[in-house]
Design an enzyme around this catalytic site. Structure first.
Site, PDB file in Angstrom:
ATOM      1  N   GLU A 177     -13.570  -3.386 -17.076  1.00 34.83           N
ATOM      2  CA  GLU A 177     -14.331  -4.659 -17.584  1.00 34.83           C
ATOM      3  C   GLU A 177     -13.595  -5.666 -18.863  1.00 34.83           C
ATOM      4  OE1 GLU A 177     -18.070  -4.458 -19.987  1.00 34.83           O
ATOM      5  OE2 GLU A 177     -17.676  -6.823 -19.636  1.00 34.83           O
ATOM      6  N   THR A 234     -24.429  -4.563 -23.607  1.00 35.73           N
ATOM      7  CA  THR A 234     -23.090  -4.634 -25.487  1.00 35.73           C
ATOM      8  C   THR A 234     -24.519  -5.383 -25.731  1.00 35.73           C
ATOM      9  OG1 THR A 234     -20.523  -4.642 -24.260  1.00 35.73           O
ATOM     10  CG2 THR A 234     -21.040  -5.279 -26.775  1.00 35.73           C
ATOM     11  N   GLY A 254     -29.164  -5.587 -19.759  1.00 37.75           N
ATOM     12  CA  GLY A 254     -28.603  -4.904 -18.292  1.00 37.75           C
ATOM     13  C   GLY A 254     -28.281  -4.853 -17.200  1.00 37.75           C
ATOM     14  N   ASP A 269     -22.164  -0.940 -20.388  1.00 39.96           N
ATOM     15  CA  ASP A 269     -22.980  -2.078 -20.504  1.00 39.96           C
ATOM     16  C   ASP A 269     -24.363  -2.341 -20.921  1.00 39.96           C
ATOM     17  OD1 ASP A 269     -24.050  -4.387 -18.044  1.00 39.96           O
ATOM     18  OD2 ASP A 269     -24.968  -2.642 -17.819  1.00 39.96           O
ATOM     19  N   ASP A 291     -16.812  -0.204 -26.393  1.00 37.00           N
ATOM     20  CA  ASP A 291     -16.596  -0.948 -24.957  1.00 37.00           C
ATOM     21  C   ASP A 291     -14.421  -0.480 -24.342  1.00 37.00           C
ATOM     22  OD1 ASP A 291     -17.990  -3.664 -24.429  1.00 37.00           O
ATOM     23  OD2 ASP A 291     -18.033  -2.358 -26.682  1.00 37.00           O
TER      24      ASP A 291
HETATM   25 MG   LIG Z   1     -19.129  -4.055 -20.207  1.00 39.60          MG
END
Ligand SMILES: [Mg+2]
Length: 330
Positions: free
Chosen positions: A75, A123, A228, A121, A52
């Site tokens: 994010e 995770t 997701g 997106d 990420d």
């Molecule tokens: Mg994410």
């Protein structure tokens, strides 16, 4: 080669974002393959990994280098680490397809754009077995005057290729007013379901009795569940679903900016459960949570589907929204 200087700013930005997303896709594949994902739990059912952070660094540092006046909202917050391995190329196919844009975009200045980034997106699915890795996406959305106008969705684990023993990605991009494109297949056309059996895609891991009850109020529907936010929006692009419904707080603007732009570029829309649009401008006191829920459809508005939700759901979502607003006031 197209001369990029004559190409509109928005097209050059998406041409850069497409190549940057492909670099992120390689990062995601490499980190997963290494087995050293360094999984941490941010909250219940909310995970973050080394991938990420690396993916966000790659996206923001690379785009910032080429477009220094852009604003970003990622994010994983404001990452200060150095990231020397920048991806600075522009995608030739995007430059060509987007050479001429609607007039309305001619006045766009770099400093007026906000880039919303979800570097990974899905995770949770990313940390699981490879058989759900296709639900992982990289999301780069561009907002102008508070609205999503362009976006890139990359699926890093789209297809396994025997010869290279690795996964290939799929890249979809769109500019509202121009259209949506699959990087390798060209322009996307979606066909709206005209039968009486709408298919709804919704959450797999965050379903509640109240959500289930409200989805059941919609007549003659079929329901599918997947992980997701990016992936669920792709179900509409791929004509596997007519609606993506999550009538609850839980997603943030970086989950929805790129999908909303792509769905809008294909003629659809995204609203909350009351049929209203969200703002993507980062003004004073801005709240990035989509606390009135989200509904994507391929229609021009969601008034029909919104009419099925009951008062109990509306009351609960209003109470939840108030809690979110209080949290931000502190
Ligand atoms: Mg994410």
């Amino acid at each position: 080669m197209a001369s990029s200087s004559t190409v509109p700013l928005l097209t050059r930005l998406i041409a850069a974002a497409v190549n940057v997303s492909q670099k992120s896709a390689r990062i995601l594949r490499d980190v997963k393959k290494s087995g050293e994902m360094n999984v941490q739990e941010k909250g219940i059912n909310d995970f973050v990994t080394k991938a990420d952070f690396l993916s966000q660094l790659n996206i923001i540092k690379s785009l910032e280098k080429q477009f220094p006046k852009l604003k970003f909202c990622g994010e994983e917050g404001d990452l200060k680490e150095d990231y020397p391995d920048l991806e600075l190329s522009l995608n030739e196919t995007v430059l060509k397809e987007g050479k001429i844009l609607p007039e309305v975009y001619q006045s766009i200045r770099e400093e007026d754009l906000i880039v919303w980034v979800d570097p990974l997106d899905g995770t949770k699915e990313y940390t699981m077995d490879y058989n759900v890795a296709n639900e992982v996406t990289v999301l780069i959305g561009v907002a102008w005057n508070g609205r999503p106008i362009a976006g890139v969705i990359n699926q890093p684990f789209f297809k396994f290729q025997q010869e290279s023993n690795s996964y290939l990605d799929r890249v979809l991009w769109g500019i509202v007013g121009l259209g949506g494109f699959d990087l390798t297949k060209g322009r996307i056309s979606v066909t709206q379901n005209t039968t009486n059996l709408p298919t709804i895609v919704t959450t797999r891991s965050h379903i509640t009795d109240l959500i289930q009850k409200n989805l059941n109020l919609i007549p003659n529907k079929q329901i599918i569940h997947s992980g997701g936010a990016g992936y669920k929006a792709l179900a509409l692009v791929d004509s596997k679903a007519d609606y993506y419904i999550y009538p609850k707080n839980g997603t943030k603007r970086w989950d929805t900016c790129a999908p909303e732009a792509l769905i809008q570029s294909l003629g659809g829309c995204m609203t909350d459960i009351f049929g209203n649009q969200y703002s993507y401008s980062k003004s004073e006191g801005f709240i990035e949570e989509n606390y009135y829920g989200i509904i994507f459809s391929l229609g021009q508005n969601n008034s029909n589907i919104c009419s099925y939700f009951n008062q109990e759901l509306k009351d609960e979502i209003e109470a939840e929204a108030e809690k979110v607003r209080q949290k931000y006031r502190k």
